[in-house]
Design an enzyme around this catalytic site. Structure first.
Site, PDB file in Angstrom:
ATOM      1  N   ASP A 285      -1.138 -11.853  22.869  1.00 57.68           N
ATOM      2  CA  ASP A 285       0.211 -12.242  23.294  1.00 57.68           C
ATOM      3  C   ASP A 285       0.881 -10.979  23.830  1.00 57.68           C
ATOM      4  OD1 ASP A 285       2.916 -12.817  23.465  1.00 57.68           O
ATOM      5  OD2 ASP A 285       3.114 -13.582  21.418  1.00 57.68           O
TER       6      ASP A 285
ATOM      7  N   TRP B  41       5.873 -12.773  15.386  1.00 57.35           N
ATOM      8  CA  TRP B  41       5.219 -13.629  16.390  1.00 57.35           C
ATOM      9  C   TRP B  41       3.747 -13.801  16.067  1.00 57.35           C
ATOM     10  CZ3 TRP B  41       8.529 -16.545  18.431  1.00 57.35           C
ATOM     11  CH2 TRP B  41       9.787 -16.072  18.801  1.00 57.35           C
TER      12      TRP B  41
ATOM     13  N   LYS C  80      10.822 -12.393  28.924  1.00 54.24           N
ATOM     14  CA  LYS C  80      11.093 -11.038  28.454  1.00 54.24           C
ATOM     15  C   LYS C  80      11.073 -10.057  29.625  1.00 54.24           C
ATOM     16  CE  LYS C  80      11.082 -12.924  24.487  1.00 54.24           C
ATOM     17  NZ  LYS C  80      10.045 -13.050  23.476  1.00 54.24           N
TER      18      LYS C  80
HETATM   19  C1  LIG Z   1       9.696 -14.154  22.537  1.00 51.58           C
HETATM   20  C2  LIG Z   1       8.307 -14.083  22.080  1.00 51.58           C
HETATM   21  C3  LIG Z   1       7.570 -15.250  21.794  1.00 51.58           C
HETATM   22  C4  LIG Z   1       8.168 -16.644  21.858  1.00 51.58           C
HETATM   23  O1  LIG Z   1       8.406 -17.018  23.167  1.00 51.58           O
HETATM   24  P1  LIG Z   1       8.907 -18.504  23.492  1.00 51.58           P
HETATM   25  O2  LIG Z   1       8.739 -18.542  24.972  1.00 51.58           O
HETATM   26  O3  LIG Z   1      10.314 -18.573  23.047  1.00 51.58           O
HETATM   27  O4  LIG Z   1       8.044 -19.441  22.790  1.00 51.58           O
HETATM   28  C5  LIG Z   1       6.258 -15.097  21.410  1.00 51.58           C
HETATM   29  N1  LIG Z   1       5.690 -13.901  21.304  1.00 51.58           N
HETATM   30  C6  LIG Z   1       6.371 -12.755  21.574  1.00 51.58           C
HETATM   31  C7  LIG Z   1       5.683 -11.442  21.440  1.00 51.58           C
HETATM   32  C8  LIG Z   1       7.694 -12.828  21.966  1.00 51.58           C
HETATM   33  O5  LIG Z   1       8.367 -11.700  22.218  1.00 51.58           O
END
Ligand SMILES: *Cc1c(COP(=O)(O)O)cnc(C)c1O
Length: 362
Positions: free
Chosen positions: A173, A103, A197
């Protein structure tokens, strides 16, 4: 056909608190006497205004978000932020990225489309199984920000200490550790995460951004929809937001408050993770893939080291009601995501199943 709910270890979209789902089911046809479902409601209605305001208030309370930070409920998921961040923050067209997994790498690649995106540290040399030492990084003089992915969903690592950014803005993030423990928002310029998540249904990202970073001074040709100011000025209602998702997130915030807030969640999550890691550490069949000091409380990858046995484990665990234990397609093995809503009983039952599997296949 399943007649009962399974223990769902999916990395995302992921398990939600059962009582939240029940509440939403009860309100499906008629939300609190409005005569309609939240799905059918105008985002400009008084009822929805109450929903979004209450959600923001509860989130602010949970995270202790200071008044000079704005909370934005945006679409496009976490991935859209990979572009929005450089488009809005890269005034000098320079940013430093720490690469601790896929990511972070995707975010870095996206930023490289807009300016000089430097990799100042990486753990790719050991398949992202650790967090690099970030106490004295070669931070660029002109860097507009330093970027991290705080919890690495795929590889199961988590920063236990934030990097020393040498005074530069920190952007993080936190998709897979959102609301899993207390956080000091003031240490970040932007802290954001996709909600699927640990908070709600997929399709939305919550971006918490310091107000001075919300300006019209963005990269040329940045689309209106990708400018933070557009959404900040309209309190996340510039266009039709993901209304139902905001409503569900709001319910999860209430649930978290009822559970005792983020300190209580941290304790609960530590307890759950310990059960699984303790077993992995003494098992002669399974082993965790992350160095102990950087282990995530949320995503626990593990392997057997034998393709056939791993396949068998994934099949048999799934048949026994432990869903989605297959590791990410790029790393193989197994991964148990044990987010806030995974009850301790789920982790205990999984460990018992693993013990039995180990015994039978020794
Ligand atoms: C799942 C995830 C993403 C991507 O999320 P989307 O909503 O599908 O764009 C980005 N960063 C992390 C750390 C993730 O776990």
């Amino acid at each position: 056909m399943l007649t009962e709910r399974v223990y769902n270890f999916s990395a995302g979209p992921a398990v939600l608190p059962e009582e939240v789902l029940r509440e939403a089911a009860e309100e499906m046809l008629n939300y609190q006497g409005s005569g309609m479902s939240v799905m059918e409601m105008s985002h400009r209605s008084k009822v929805f205004d109450g929903i979004i305001k209450e959600a923001e208030k509860d989130l602010r309370e949970l995270m202790g978000i200071p008044d000079d930070y704005k909370v934005l409920f945006l679409q496009g998921g976490a991935s859209q932020q990979f572009a929005m961040i450089p488009m809005n923050l890269m005034k000098n067209r320079v940013a430093d990225y720490i690469i601790t997994g896929q990511w972070a790498k995707k975010a870095w690649k996206e930023a490289a489309r807009f300016g000089r995106a430097n990799v100042v540290a990486s753990s790719e040399d050991k398949t992202f199984s650790y967090i690099p030492d970030c106490s004295d990084l070669p931070i660029s003089e002109e860097a507009d920000y330093v970027y991290i992915c705080e919890n690495n969903t795929i590889y199961g690592t988590k920063y236990k200490k934030l990097p020393n950014t040498k005074g530069k803005l920190l952007v993080a993030d936190v998709s897979s550790c959102f609301l899993s423990e207390p956080v000091d928002v003031e240490k970040y310029g932007i802290i954001y995460g996709g909600v699927q998540k640990n908070i709600g249904p997929a399709g939305m990202v919550i971006t918490i951004i310091r107000e001075d970073l919300i300006t019209e001074d963005v990269l040329p040709q940045t689309p209106t929809m990708l400018t933070y100011k557009t959404h900040a000025d309209a309190d996340s209602l510039y266009n039709t937001p993901n209304c139902y998702c905001i409503y569900m997130c709001g319910k999860v915030f209430k649930w978290l408050k009822k559970m005792g807030g983020l300190s209580a969640m941290k304790e609960h999550n530590e307890k759950k993770a310990k059960i699984l890691y303790d077993y992995l550490d003494q098992s002669r069949m399974f082993r965790g893939t992350v160095v102990p000091e950087d282990r995530s409380l949320m995503n626990v990858p593990f392997v057997i080291g034998n393709d056939e046995l791993e396949k068998k484990f994934i099949q048999e665990s799934s048949d026994a009601g432990f869903a989605n234990l297959k590791g990410h397609r790029t790393v193989g093995g197994m991964r148990a995501s044990i987010y806030n809503a995974m009850p301790i009983e789920g982790v205990e039952a999984l460990v018992n199943f693993m013990k039995e599997f180990e015994h039978k296949n020794a």
